[in-house]
Design an enzyme around this catalytic site. Structure first.
Site, PDB file in Angstrom:
ATOM      1  N   ARG A  58       0.477  -1.373  -0.120  1.00 55.64           N
ATOM      2  CA  ARG A  58       0.392  -0.124   0.012  1.00 55.64           C
ATOM      3  C   ARG A  58       0.219   0.510   0.365  1.00 55.64           C
ATOM      4  NH1 ARG A  58      -3.352  -0.767   4.619  1.00 55.64           N
ATOM      5  NH2 ARG A  58      -1.851   0.759   5.714  1.00 55.64           N
ATOM      6  N   ASP A 183      -5.425  21.898 -10.171  1.00 52.60           N
ATOM      7  CA  ASP A 183      -6.023  20.741 -10.374  1.00 52.60           C
ATOM      8  C   ASP A 183      -5.674  21.702 -12.176  1.00 52.60           C
ATOM      9  OD1 ASP A 183      -6.890  19.080 -12.237  1.00 52.60           O
ATOM     10  OD2 ASP A 183      -9.021  18.989 -11.505  1.00 52.60           O
TER      11      ASP A 183
HETATM   12  C1  LIG Z   1     -11.611  13.830 -14.940  1.00 52.09           C
HETATM   13  C2  LIG Z   1     -11.460  14.915 -13.495  1.00 52.09           C
HETATM   14  C3  LIG Z   1     -10.675  14.723 -12.648  1.00 52.09           C
HETATM   15  C4  LIG Z   1     -11.172  13.818 -11.624  1.00 52.09           C
HETATM   16  O1  LIG Z   1     -10.252  12.147 -12.423  1.00 52.09           O
HETATM   17  P1  LIG Z   1     -11.064  10.382 -12.450  1.00 52.09           P
HETATM   18  O2  LIG Z   1      -9.371  10.162 -12.002  1.00 52.09           O
HETATM   19  O3  LIG Z   1     -12.386  10.588 -13.227  1.00 52.09           O
HETATM   20  O4  LIG Z   1     -11.270  10.559 -10.769  1.00 52.09           O
HETATM   21  C5  LIG Z   1     -10.563  15.761 -11.837  1.00 52.09           C
HETATM   22  N1  LIG Z   1     -10.056  16.935 -12.001  1.00 52.09           N
HETATM   23  C6  LIG Z   1     -10.446  17.391 -13.610  1.00 52.09           C
HETATM   24  C7  LIG Z   1     -10.247  18.299 -13.869  1.00 52.09           C
HETATM   25  C8  LIG Z   1     -11.045  16.227 -14.304  1.00 52.09           C
HETATM   26  O5  LIG Z   1     -11.197  16.776 -15.763  1.00 52.09           O
END
Ligand SMILES: *Cc1c(COP(=O)(O)O)cnc(C)c1O
Length: 393
Positions: A58, A183
């Site tokens: 993990r 993000d």
């Molecule tokens: C798809 C996405 C996520 C989430 O990713 P997953 O791997 O689907 O959980 C987060 N932020 C953005 C901008 C995304 O497009």
């Protein structure tokens, strides 16, 4: 001393250590839970270094660590933590720097599940969220209180593609000892270097461009400092997040071709966006490289390019016409996720999500992911699609 190697070269080599793996170039898939120790003493010793050696599946394996090294290099950060999805990367980074009684500033145009996390989950644990206008810039200072601990950014924003002035936000944040999380999924860390622009923690859904083939769920959290890395790694361990060997392997395999794939996505998206822009059915194209996109000037200043995902605002059409257009597309799939080889098209509904600004529910949006198909074939498909949109087919 040798000059630092350029990005293209580093993408090919970062994280690979053939000398440790019998000459094998890509770190092989280690599937494991148990790691054996020769003695009790070495087991106890291993426990102290569980984040840096191989102690239990993990906590990490050679395969996940190779991937983390490559992604940290791509993002330009200190070190990365791999987790089970992009959303886990968001959860882990937020819970790393927030506790009960703290205040979070969240961009109003965040990825929808990020918003839901704030409203449905963080609120339950006593963390208060204020959503802010993506174009707020340094005026974010007015929203900061003594309990504000994190400003979360996403640029360009989901669905509406505003580009945020991250350096301006980060400057204010750091004066108040606030962490800036970003993000960075859209740029894949290739077109935007978060730590050169004041970000402290960059997360990515590596599910999208880094893995790049629509067959892996995986998230990455990369930090600028070793102290923040420790905090994020510890939080991710508390939460039990980990990544299977096959998924880590496929993601490392994807990163080797990230540059050539992204350049193709970029070219195709610009070709398609130009086509949309000329059409009378289209009110605006929400692509950061185009002037209609809010924050375009900031994109020119801070980004080195654009990936394959963009938005289109249509003139007045019935929902049913839009569905007919999308349902009949031959090359554009209807589905979530993006960042893989194929083109996608879905309707989006910003008015159902946003809490700031005037979002007219009658305004129709679609989101396009330009895949790696031949752009002329994609345009031929779009031309037929617009016939359906106009009720002529
Ligand atoms: C798809 C996405 C996520 C989430 O990713 P997953 O791997 O689907 O959980 C987060 N932020 C953005 C901008 C995304 O497009």
């Amino acid at each position: 001393m040798n000059k630092p190697r350029r990005q293209s070269t580093r993408l090919v080599h970062a994280g690979n250590h053939p000398e440790r793996h019998l000459g094998v170039m890509n770190t092989p898939t280690y599937r494991t839970s148990t790691v054996l120790f020769p003695t009790v003493a070495s087991m106890k010793e291993g426990s102290k270094k569980r984040f840096d050696t191989f102690y239990y599946g993990r906590y990490g394996t050679p395969t996940t660590m190779a991937l983390e090294e490559a992604v940290a290099d791509l993002e330009g950060g200190y070190r990365s933590v791999s987790v089970s999805s992009g959303l886990s990367a968001i959860v882990s980074s937020l819970l790393s720097f927030l506790k009960c009684g703290d205040h979070l500033l969240m961009v109003d145009a965040a990825y929808d599940p990020t918003r839901n996390l704030c409203k449905g989950f963080l609120a339950k644990y006593g963390i208060e969220t204020t959503f802010y206008d993506p174009l707020i810039g340094k005026e974010i200072e007015n929203l900061i209180s003594d309990s504000t601990k994190v400003i979360f950014t996403e640029s360009p924003c989901s669905q509406t593609f505003e580009i945020q002035d991250i350096p301006a936000i980060a400057q204010v944040a750091h004066q108040h000892n606030i962490k800036v999380i970003m993000d960075n999924t859209w740029s894949a860390g290739y077109f935007f270097k978060p730590f050169d622009h004041g970000v402290d923690i960059s997360i990515q859904a590596a599910t999208k461009y880094i893995s790049g083939h629509a067959d892996v769920m995986i998230g990455m959290v990369t930090t600028k400092t070793s102290q923040d890395w420790e905090i994020v790694k510890r939080t991710s361990s508390y939460l039990g997040y980990c990544v299977g060997g096959d998924d880590a392997y496929l993601t490392s395999r994807g990163i080797r071709t990230l540059e050539v794939r992204l350049e193709r996505h970029q070219d195709n998206a610009i070709r398609l966006a130009k086509w949309f822009k000329k059409r009378p059915e289209v009110k605006a194209v929400l692509h950061p490289a185009f002037e209609d996109c809010p924050g375009h000037e900031i994109w020119k200043r801070d980004f080195s390019g654009a990936s394959g995902l963009f938005g289109v605002v249509l003139n007045e059409f019935e929902d049913e016409r839009i569905s007919r257009m999308i349902d009949g597309m031959e090359l554009f799939g209807i589905g979530f996720s993006w960042g893989a080889f194929e083109s996608l098209m879905i309707p989006t509904y910003p008015s159902e999500i946003r809490s700031i600004g005037d979002w007219n529910p009658d305004q129709k949006y679609i989101r396009i992911h330009a895949g790696q198909e031949d752009p002329d074939d994609l345009i031929a498909d779009l031309e037929n699609g617009f016939e359906r949109l106009n009720g002529k087919a």
